[in-house]
Design a protein around this motif. Structure first.
Motif, PDB file in Angstrom:
ATOM      1  N   LEU A  19      28.471  15.470  22.525  1.00  0.00           N
ATOM      2  CA  LEU A  19      27.092  15.141  22.913  1.00  0.00           C
ATOM      3  C   LEU A  19      26.765  13.682  22.616  1.00  0.00           C
ATOM      4  O   LEU A  19      26.114  13.007  23.427  1.00  0.00           O
ATOM      5  N   GLU A  20      27.220  13.195  21.478  1.00  0.00           N
ATOM      6  CA  GLU A  20      26.956  11.800  21.114  1.00  0.00           C
ATOM      7  C   GLU A  20      27.663  10.845  22.062  1.00  0.00           C
ATOM      8  O   GLU A  20      27.084   9.837  22.482  1.00  0.00           O
ATOM      9  N   ASP A  23      25.853  10.851  25.394  1.00  0.00           N
ATOM     10  CA  ASP A  23      24.648  10.034  25.308  1.00  0.00           C
ATOM     11  C   ASP A  23      24.988   8.552  25.415  1.00  0.00           C
ATOM     12  O   ASP A  23      24.316   7.797  26.127  1.00  0.00           O
ATOM     13  N   GLN A  24      26.052   8.130  24.731  1.00  0.00           N
ATOM     14  CA  GLN A  24      26.480   6.733  24.780  1.00  0.00           C
ATOM     15  C   GLN A  24      26.891   6.332  26.192  1.00  0.00           C
ATOM     16  O   GLN A  24      26.512   5.257  26.690  1.00  0.00           O
ATOM     17  N   ARG A  26      25.929   7.692  28.994  1.00  0.00           N
ATOM     18  CA  ARG A  26      24.717   7.642  29.834  1.00  0.00           C
ATOM     19  C   ARG A  26      23.928   6.358  29.583  1.00  0.00           C
ATOM     20  O   ARG A  26      23.363   5.783  30.512  1.00  0.00           O
ATOM     21  N   GLN A  27      23.889   5.899  28.332  1.00  0.00           N
ATOM     22  CA  GLN A  27      23.215   4.634  28.024  1.00  0.00           C
ATOM     23  C   GLN A  27      23.947   3.458  28.690  1.00  0.00           C
ATOM     24  O   GLN A  27      23.304   2.530  29.205  1.00  0.00           O
ATOM     25  N   ALA A  59      31.500  10.765  32.036  1.00  0.00           N
ATOM     26  CA  ALA A  59      30.382  11.679  31.784  1.00  0.00           C
ATOM     27  C   ALA A  59      30.715  13.071  32.318  1.00  0.00           C
ATOM     28  O   ALA A  59      30.433  14.077  31.655  1.00  0.00           O
TER      29      ALA A  59
END
Length: 72
Positions: A19-20, A23-24, A26-27, A59
């Protein structure tokens, strides 16, 4: 350059790590979107598109890994 991540054996921390990283990624995609070159016929745009596709593929890989964990 593609990032290669080896997934650890299933455990409680694996889901959080995935998940982390998702998130990275996606950023990074969001930041890259802000830098989209205007000239779609340029080499710069081609390189931008390649990097964008790499991040989207990563992703997708992370989402698949998370889905697989949900089925365990």
């Amino acid at each position: 350059m593609a990032r290669i991540t080896e997934f650890p054996a299933p455990n409680g921390g694996e889901r959080q790590a995935l998940l982390e990283e998702l998130d990275q990624v996606r950023q990074e995609i969001a930041a890259l979107d802000l830098e989209e070159p205007e000239d779609m016929d340029s080499e710069e745009y081609e390189a931008w598109g390649d990097r964008h596709e790499e991040l989207e593929d990563r992703a997708d890989d992370l989402m698949e890994a998370l889905e697989a964990l949900g089925e365990l």
